[in-house]
Every structure is written in structure tokens, then in C-alpha cells.
Write an enzyme that holds these catalytic residues in place. Sequence first.
Site, PDB file in Angstrom:
ATOM      1  CD  GLU A   1      -2.782  -1.489   2.108  1.00 26.90           C
ATOM      2  OE1 GLU A   1      -2.880  -0.526   3.171  1.00 26.90           O
ATOM      3  OE2 GLU A   1      -3.468  -2.409   2.384  1.00 26.90           O
TER       4      GLU A   1
ATOM      5  CD  GLU B   1      -4.836  -8.114   0.742  1.00 27.17           C
ATOM      6  OE1 GLU B   1      -5.513  -7.304   1.209  1.00 27.17           O
ATOM      7  OE2 GLU B   1      -3.638  -7.848   1.057  1.00 27.17           O
TER       8      GLU B   1
HETATM    9  O1  G3I Z   1      -6.626 -12.785  17.062  1.00 26.75           O
HETATM   10  C1  G3I Z   1      -6.246 -11.818  18.072  1.00 26.75           C
HETATM   11  C2  G3I Z   1      -7.037 -11.833  19.340  1.00 26.75           C
HETATM   12  O2  G3I Z   1      -6.506 -13.183  20.023  1.00 26.75           O
HETATM   13  C3  G3I Z   1      -6.577 -10.570  20.159  1.00 26.75           C
HETATM   14  O3  G3I Z   1      -7.397 -10.761  21.326  1.00 26.75           O
HETATM   15  C4  G3I Z   1      -7.155  -9.408  19.460  1.00 26.75           C
HETATM   16  C5  G3I Z   1      -6.754  -7.962  20.070  1.00 26.75           C
HETATM   17  O4  G3I Z   1      -5.635  -7.838  20.213  1.00 26.75           O
HETATM   18  O5  G3I Z   1      -6.369  -9.289  18.151  1.00 26.75           O
HETATM   19  C6  G3I Z   1      -6.512 -10.442  17.132  1.00 26.75           C
HETATM   20  O6  G3I Z   1      -5.875 -10.376  16.142  1.00 26.75           O
HETATM   21  C7  G3I Z   1      -6.313  -9.307  15.357  1.00 26.75           C
HETATM   22  C8  G3I Z   1      -6.245 -10.072  13.867  1.00 26.75           C
HETATM   23  O7  G3I Z   1      -6.550  -9.195  12.928  1.00 26.75           O
HETATM   24  C9  G3I Z   1      -7.392 -11.061  13.954  1.00 26.75           C
HETATM   25  O8  G3I Z   1      -8.721 -11.018  13.945  1.00 26.75           O
HETATM   26  C10 G3I Z   1      -5.231  -8.151  15.104  1.00 26.75           C
HETATM   27  O9  G3I Z   1      -5.520  -7.473  16.362  1.00 26.75           O
HETATM   28  C11 G3I Z   1      -5.986  -7.235  14.089  1.00 26.75           C
HETATM   29  O10 G3I Z   1      -4.727  -6.277  13.944  1.00 26.75           O
HETATM   30  C12 G3I Z   1      -5.703  -8.173  12.635  1.00 26.75           C
HETATM   31  O11 G3I Z   1      -6.238  -7.180  11.593  1.00 26.75           O
HETATM   32  C13 G3I Z   1      -5.679  -7.678  10.265  1.00 26.75           C
HETATM   33  C14 G3I Z   1      -5.385  -6.293   9.576  1.00 26.75           C
HETATM   34  O12 G3I Z   1      -5.167  -6.563   8.209  1.00 26.75           O
HETATM   35  C15 G3I Z   1      -4.232  -5.675  10.090  1.00 26.75           C
HETATM   36  O13 G3I Z   1      -3.066  -6.415  10.052  1.00 26.75           O
HETATM   37  C16 G3I Z   1      -7.013  -8.329   9.558  1.00 26.75           C
HETATM   38  O14 G3I Z   1      -7.412  -9.579  10.153  1.00 26.75           O
HETATM   39  C17 G3I Z   1      -6.689  -8.440   8.253  1.00 26.75           C
HETATM   40  O15 G3I Z   1      -7.936  -9.065   7.333  1.00 26.75           O
HETATM   41  C18 G3I Z   1      -6.196  -6.972   7.644  1.00 26.75           C
HETATM   42  O16 G3I Z   1      -5.708  -7.356   6.199  1.00 26.75           O
HETATM   43  C19 G3I Z   1      -5.247  -6.382   5.289  1.00 26.75           C
HETATM   44  C20 G3I Z   1      -4.363  -6.789   4.616  1.00 26.75           C
HETATM   45  O17 G3I Z   1      -3.160  -7.189   5.425  1.00 26.75           O
HETATM   46  C21 G3I Z   1      -3.558  -5.559   3.759  1.00 26.75           C
HETATM   47  N1  G3I Z   1      -4.914  -5.141   2.828  1.00 26.75           N
HETATM   48  C22 G3I Z   1      -6.200  -4.651   3.419  1.00 26.75           C
HETATM   49  C23 G3I Z   1      -6.610  -6.052   4.388  1.00 26.75           C
HETATM   50  C24 G3I Z   1      -7.822  -5.631   5.259  1.00 26.75           C
HETATM   51  O18 G3I Z   1      -7.575  -4.508   6.174  1.00 26.75           O
END
Ligand code: G3I
Length: 361
Positions: free
Chosen positions: A164, A271
Site C-alpha cells: 500500500e 486479497e
Molecule cells: O486474534 C487476535 C486476538 O486473539 C486478540 O485478542 C485481538 C486483540 O488484540 O487481536 C486479534 O488479532 C487481530 C487479527 O486481525 C485477527 O482478527 C489483530 O489485532 C488485527 O490487527 C488483525 O487485523 C488484520 C489487519 O489486516 C491488520 O493486520 C486483519 O485480520 C486483516 O484481514 C487485514 O488485512 C489487510 C491486509 O493485510 C492488507 N490489505 C487490507 C486488508 C484488510 O484490512
Amino acid sequence: MTKIDRRALLAAPFALSGLTACDRFAWAQPKPPVVPPLKSIAPFPVGTCVQSSQTTDPAWVALAAREVSQLTPEWEMKMEYILADGLPGNGGSGLRFDAPDRIAAFAQAQGMRLHGHTLIWYAQGAEAFAGLEGPRFVEAFDAYIAAVAGRYRGKVVSWDVVNEPVTDEGSSLRDCHWSQALGQDGYILRAFQQARAADPDAVLFLNDYNLENNPTKGATFLKLVERLMKAGAPIGGIGSQSHLDIEIPAGQAAAFIRDAASLGLPIHISELDASLRNGSRLDLRSHATRIEQQSARVGELAEAFTALPAAQRFAFTVWGLRDTDSWLRQGERDDGKDQPLPFNAAGQPNPMAAVLARAFA
Ligand code: G3I
């Protein structure tokens, strides 16, 4: 899938058999389409994102093993996970690799390719790198890429080296902690060079979103790729995230794929999801209309990708398998009914799966 006309449905005479509200519509639920495994139809790898917790969920493992041959760690190979305990040399106690290692081991055990995501992203790392200046910042930047890309050398086939780089508005590059330290093209060029040094074989991608939804952003992204290639960056592929806006004009997604293909590099639809929501409070579209729009746009993108020369079809990755796996269905984002992915919560095909199967065949 038979198109259910809302008006006919509501006018239909229901047997007064004490059907409850939900029962009376039970017969109206269109049966899920019958769709062969996507990986068995596509002449290129089909992928999905994965979280380490899913690798021990039998339902998810069965569906993934049936449908895909490539995985992308959804968040556990990013700085937010690996640097959760801080950056070594900047107050941190060490890099965290337990979850990404589990994902790499799972992919290997399943005979699936693994796509690394992501080494350098404007959205993460500012806190861990805070306070580092000049040569110390550059040294830490290089050391992080060497440590992570080096660890997964031979385990990943590819990396989203930089994620990005273009602004949401689409006509310029993001200003971020990486660009402030190394320059706007500079940090991207350096990241690619360091990744190549750490893993001589991985295909190295520049990855971004809204490239089909926003033609200005798509054009800026492709100009950046061209500029970096001319500067000698070892870019091996273009990643289009394809979080599709299903209300974009017909032809816009295919036009971007055509423009991207003109650079001659492999393309990764990295994605894909296609939300039925458009964020506006007054969204009067019927469910049928939304499914029609989703089917049209996803079909257009998948057909344009399938029509590419084989050497340019790196992989087609959906950002989750089941609707309830989607980031769009987590926390306050969840409206309880969005269907952005190919399969429903029970793992049965949504209309999107049939659309993909038709396009891939
Ligand atoms: O699973 C943990 C949980 O155990 C914990 O209690 C909670 C609070 O900290 O966090 C949970 O993990 C989260 C994870 O998603 C699973 O749900 C992370 O905090 C959270 O930051 C993470 O978000 C991800 C996000 O990127 C940031 O990394 C999303 O799953 C993921 O779908 C999203 O993907 C992005 C791509 O990397 C880039 N393009 C956009 C796309 C969508 O935003």
C-alpha cells in the site's frame, strides 16, 4: 442459482400451516450452487488468507484443503505480530515467530504454497522504530527484512515486500515513517533490494488496494512499478488486493488488469473480497441486486485474470474462505449478514464461488 423475485416472494400464497416467519421463507432460500473445488478448475494457484488458529479448525482445514493450493498469513507475518515485543536494539526483547512458523509448517504439511505478507507497510512499525534516526534506522530496517525474509527463505514462494505505497486519493505516494527516513521511492527500492539479498528465489511483489475501484490510484501504482523497475528494483510481480467495490462501472476492473499486464510482470489477485455493503445508510438495493452486482464485478475480474498469459497468472487469492472468516465480519464492522467471500459460514458455496468457477474454467 434461481433468481428469487422479491415481489413474487412476498406475494406468494403461504399455506396457513402455522409456518413461522422464518420457516415461511425457508423454501425461498436459494439452494447453494454445486461447485467443483476451485483449485481443481483453475489453471493457476487459488489461495486464501490464513490465521494460525484456523490451522487447528477441522472445518476450515477441510474447506481449505479442498479449495486452495496457496496461503497468505492474514496478519501474523506482519510487524504487528513479529514486533509485538518491540524491536531488538530499540528496547524490544525479540522477534515473535511462533504463529508464522506454525502457518509455514501447516502449508508445508498440506503441500500448499506460502505467500509472505508483508515486510514493509506504512500502517505498522512506527512505534517499534520510534526514536531511531539516520544510520540506526536504516540498519534496523535492513536487519528486520533480513531476519524475516531470511527465516522464511525456502518456505515462501513470494513476498509482498511493500504494501500500500499509494495514497487513498490515488495521485501520490504515502508519506510515512519509512519514506521520512529513506525517501518515497527510496524506502521501496531499498526494501526490494534487502528482500532479494535475504531470499534470492522469492518472487517479490508490490501490493496495493482500490486499483480497480479507483483508476487514478491504479495508474499511479503502475507508474510507480515502472519507475522502480527502471531504477533496477527486483520487482517480480504486481499484487492487486481487489477488495472490490461492486458498484464500479462495468469494464473498469478488466481495464486495470489489462493495463497492469502491459508491464509484463506476473499478477497476483492478492486479497479478493466483494462486500454487499456500500457504507451508505440509505442503501436501497435488494439482496438480489447486490448479488447480481457482486457476480458481475467478480466475474469480470476473474475472467480478465484467467485471460492473461499463463506466465502472468501468479495466483488468485481470496481474503478468506467463509463469510464469517472475513475481516469485514469482525467486531463492530460485522453487520451479521455480509457475504463478501465464496463460501457461507457453513462452508457451502455462495453465488461468488459459482462465478469464480465459471470464470476459471
Ligand atoms: O486474534 C487476535 C486476538 O486473539 C486478540 O485478542 C485481538 C486483540 O488484540 O487481536 C486479534 O488479532 C487481530 C487479527 O486481525 C485477527 O482478527 C489483530 O489485532 C488485527 O490487527 C488483525 O487485523 C488484520 C489487519 O489486516 C491488520 O493486520 C486483519 O485480520 C486483516 O484481514 C487485514 O488485512 C489487510 C491486509 O493485510 C492488507 N490489505 C487490507 C486488508 C484488510 O484490512
